[in-house]
Write a protein that holds these residues in place. Structure first.
Motif, mmCIF file in Angstrom:
data_model
loop_
_atom_site.group_PDB
_atom_site.id
_atom_site.type_symbol
_atom_site.label_atom_id
_atom_site.label_comp_id
_atom_site.label_asym_id
_atom_site.label_seq_id
_atom_site.Cartn_x
_atom_site.Cartn_y
_atom_site.Cartn_z
ATOM 1 N N LYS A 186 0.853 -1.190 0.000
ATOM 2 C CA LYS A 186 0.000 0.000 0.000
ATOM 3 C C LYS A 186 0.888 1.239 0.000
ATOM 4 C CE LYS A 186 -4.148 -1.810 2.269
ATOM 5 N NZ LYS A 186 -5.129 -1.608 3.377
ATOM 6 N N LEU A 187 0.410 2.288 -0.638
ATOM 7 C CA LEU A 187 1.139 3.549 -0.677
ATOM 8 C C LEU A 187 0.228 4.665 -0.156
ATOM 9 C CD1 LEU A 187 2.868 3.315 -4.180
ATOM 10 C CD2 LEU A 187 3.950 3.049 -1.943
ATOM 11 N N ALA A 188 0.756 5.474 0.749
ATOM 12 C CA ALA A 188 -0.005 6.602 1.287
ATOM 13 C C ALA A 188 0.066 7.762 0.297
ATOM 14 C CB ALA A 188 0.564 7.022 2.638
ATOM 15 N N ILE A 189 -1.083 8.333 -0.022
ATOM 16 C CA ILE A 189 -1.118 9.464 -0.943
ATOM 17 C C ILE A 189 -1.988 10.572 -0.371
ATOM 18 C CG2 ILE A 189 -0.916 7.854 -2.888
ATOM 19 C CD1 ILE A 189 -3.798 8.717 -3.664
ATOM 20 N N LYS A 190 -1.864 11.751 -0.965
ATOM 21 C CA LYS A 190 -2.708 12.888 -0.612
ATOM 22 C C LYS A 190 -3.303 13.425 -1.904
ATOM 23 C CE LYS A 190 -2.659 17.120 2.175
ATOM 24 N NZ LYS A 190 -1.794 18.022 2.979
ATOM 25 N N ALA A 191 -4.645 13.536 -1.933
ATOM 26 C CA ALA A 191 -5.318 13.948 -3.169
ATOM 27 C C ALA A 191 -6.703 14.485 -2.864
ATOM 28 C CB ALA A 191 -5.420 12.770 -4.136
ATOM 29 N N LEU A 192 -7.258 15.218 -3.823
ATOM 30 C CA LEU A 192 -8.657 15.614 -3.725
ATOM 31 C C LEU A 192 -9.517 14.358 -3.870
ATOM 32 C CD1 LEU A 192 -8.632 18.840 -5.934
ATOM 33 C CD2 LEU A 192 -8.792 18.738 -3.437
ATOM 34 N N PRO A 193 -10.701 14.330 -3.239
ATOM 35 C CA PRO A 193 -11.525 13.116 -3.265
ATOM 36 C C PRO A 193 -11.773 12.542 -4.658
ATOM 37 C CG PRO A 193 -12.413 14.654 -1.674
ATOM 38 C CD PRO A 193 -11.292 15.371 -2.380
ATOM 39 N N ASP A 194 -12.007 13.400 -5.654
ATOM 40 C CA ASP A 194 -12.312 12.874 -6.991
ATOM 41 C C ASP A 194 -11.069 12.435 -7.757
ATOM 42 O OD1 ASP A 194 -11.267 15.376 -7.459
ATOM 43 O OD2 ASP A 194 -12.762 15.938 -8.975
ATOM 44 N N LYS A 195 -9.894 12.596 -7.160
ATOM 45 C CA LYS A 195 -8.644 12.174 -7.800
ATOM 46 C C LYS A 195 -8.050 10.924 -7.149
ATOM 47 C CE LYS A 195 -8.337 15.647 -10.746
ATOM 48 N NZ LYS A 195 -8.421 15.426 -12.207
ATOM 49 N N LEU A 196 -8.739 10.375 -6.154
ATOM 50 C CA LEU A 196 -8.230 9.191 -5.471
ATOM 51 C C LEU A 196 -8.297 7.974 -6.396
ATOM 52 C CD1 LEU A 196 -9.943 9.661 -1.990
ATOM 53 C CD2 LEU A 196 -7.477 9.753 -2.430
ATOM 54 N N PRO A 197 -7.183 7.309 -6.650
ATOM 55 C CA PRO A 197 -7.217 6.107 -7.496
ATOM 56 C C PRO A 197 -7.670 4.884 -6.695
ATOM 57 C CG PRO A 197 -4.976 6.523 -6.785
ATOM 58 C CD PRO A 197 -5.812 7.659 -6.232
ATOM 59 N N ASP A 198 -8.219 3.891 -7.382
ATOM 60 C CA ASP A 198 -8.615 2.646 -6.710
ATOM 61 C C ASP A 198 -7.399 1.790 -6.383
ATOM 62 O OD1 ASP A 198 -11.571 2.751 -6.710
ATOM 63 O OD2 ASP A 198 -11.316 2.866 -8.875
ATOM 64 N N PHE A 199 -6.434 1.780 -7.310
ATOM 65 C CA PHE A 199 -5.238 0.952 -7.159
ATOM 66 C C PHE A 199 -4.039 1.652 -7.796
ATOM 67 C CE2 PHE A 199 -8.769 -2.065 -7.571
ATOM 68 C CZ PHE A 199 -8.566 -2.896 -6.481
ATOM 69 N N PHE A 200 -2.858 1.159 -7.436
ATOM 70 C CA PHE A 200 -1.656 1.399 -8.224
ATOM 71 C C PHE A 200 -1.381 0.084 -8.952
ATOM 72 C CE2 PHE A 200 -0.714 4.757 -5.077
ATOM 73 C CZ PHE A 200 -0.367 5.784 -5.935
ATOM 74 N N ASP A 201 -1.536 0.059 -10.261
ATOM 75 C CA ASP A 201 -1.242 -1.136 -11.047
ATOM 76 C C ASP A 201 0.190 -1.042 -11.570
ATOM 77 O OD1 ASP A 201 -3.625 -2.548 -10.799
ATOM 78 O OD2 ASP A 201 -4.593 -1.353 -12.360
ATOM 79 N N ILE A 202 1.004 -2.026 -11.220
ATOM 80 C CA ILE A 202 2.416 -2.031 -11.609
ATOM 81 C C ILE A 202 2.706 -3.221 -12.508
ATOM 82 C CG2 ILE A 202 4.789 -2.231 -10.779
ATOM 83 C CD1 ILE A 202 4.038 -0.744 -8.324
ATOM 84 N N ASP A 203 3.225 -2.949 -13.698
ATOM 85 C CA ASP A 203 3.576 -3.990 -14.666
ATOM 86 C C ASP A 203 4.976 -4.521 -14.360
ATOM 87 O OD1 ASP A 203 3.896 -5.651 -16.820
ATOM 88 O OD2 ASP A 203 3.981 -4.056 -18.332
ATOM 89 N N ILE A 204 5.070 -5.796 -14.034
ATOM 90 C CA ILE A 204 6.376 -6.391 -13.713
ATOM 91 C C ILE A 204 6.845 -7.334 -14.824
ATOM 92 C CG2 ILE A 204 6.003 -6.207 -11.226
ATOM 93 C CD1 ILE A 204 5.402 -9.239 -11.222
ATOM 94 N N SER A 205 6.228 -7.246 -16.006
ATOM 95 C CA SER A 205 6.534 -8.188 -17.086
ATOM 96 C C SER A 205 7.935 -7.990 -17.679
ATOM 97 C CB SER A 205 5.492 -8.078 -18.202
ATOM 98 O OG SER A 205 5.474 -6.776 -18.756
ATOM 99 N N LYS A 206 8.617 -6.905 -17.321
ATOM 100 C CA LYS A 206 9.983 -6.686 -17.805
ATOM 101 C C LYS A 206 10.989 -6.614 -16.662
ATOM 102 C CE LYS A 206 8.531 -4.236 -21.990
ATOM 103 N NZ LYS A 206 8.633 -2.988 -22.788
ATOM 104 N N LEU A 207 10.556 -7.008 -15.473
ATOM 105 C CA LEU A 207 11.404 -6.894 -14.286
ATOM 106 C C LEU A 207 12.351 -8.089 -14.198
ATOM 107 C CD1 LEU A 207 11.723 -4.931 -11.890
ATOM 108 C CD2 LEU A 207 10.191 -6.419 -10.591
#
Length: 213
Positions: free
Chosen positions: A127-148
């Protein structure tokens, strides 16, 4: 961000006896902060199931007696030390023009070639802590690891956005693949190593020729 509706009743009495009576009746005493004054209410424990027992992040629409709806986010929750029942929840009221702090879950997408080759995947920040206006809150951080690959990582710096502020240093590692004893090197990695070795050999040859002159 998705919102969950919770139906509750505003409570006027907030003393210890009244709170104990609520809990004995299977209700959870709650407080909403952030408005002109704290707003006390209670709701059935089952009403919080989809908010608490999930890896997802949600905002909440608290519907009180009389039709009053307050938009909020959960800020703190307390469980009974023995029974694990919810005994209290704090909420923070949302306003369209006021940023809010919230923990957003991280999801990994794809399959890492480093892991396929025997590397060890370390999920450092779920989980990552963020600060944002209510309508800018994302549901998830999706991270692509297919090249990691083995030895590589993905840090907060690659997730920055104008829509919100991530409350972690840019260098914070979110996910990485470390070398394991069973790890094998792929053809691509072999080629990279060979190219590096050839470059070093060229440098050594040039230095040797310079010394002879």
């Amino acid at each position: 961000m998705k919102s969950i509706t919770i139906k509750g009743s505003e409570r006027e009495s907030v003393g210890k006896k009244a709170t104990k009576a609520l809990r004995n009746a299977g209700l959870v005493p709650c407080v909403i902060y952030g408005g002109d004054k704290p707003l006390h209410f209670s709701a059935e424990e089952l009403a919080f199931r989809d908010l608490v027992y999930t890896p997802n992040a949600h905002t909440v629409a608290i519907e009180l007696d009389g039709g009053t709806i307050v938009n909020a986010v959960m800020q703190d929750i307390q469980f009974h030390p023995v029974t694990d029942k919810i005994i209290h929840i704090d909420f923070y009221q949302l306003f369209a023009d006021k940023p809010v702090t919230m923990d957003i879950p991280v999801r990994l997408q794809g399959n890492s070639p480093g892991v396929r080759n025997g590397g060890r995947l370390l999920f450092r920040k779920r989980k990552l802590a963020i600060k944002a206006l209510p309508d800018k809150l994302p549901d998830f951080f999706d991270i692509d690891i297919s090249k990691l690959r083995i030895g590589q990582n993905i840090a907060v710096a690659s997730l920055l956005s104008d829509d919100f502020t991530i409350l972690h240093p840019d260098s914070t590692t979110v996910v990485q693949v470390k070398t394991a004893r069973t790890a094998v090197v792929t053809d691509d990695e072999d080629e990279e190593d060979e190219e590096g070795a050839e470059a070093e050999a060229e440098v050594e040859t040039t230095e040797a020729e310079g010394a002879q002159e």
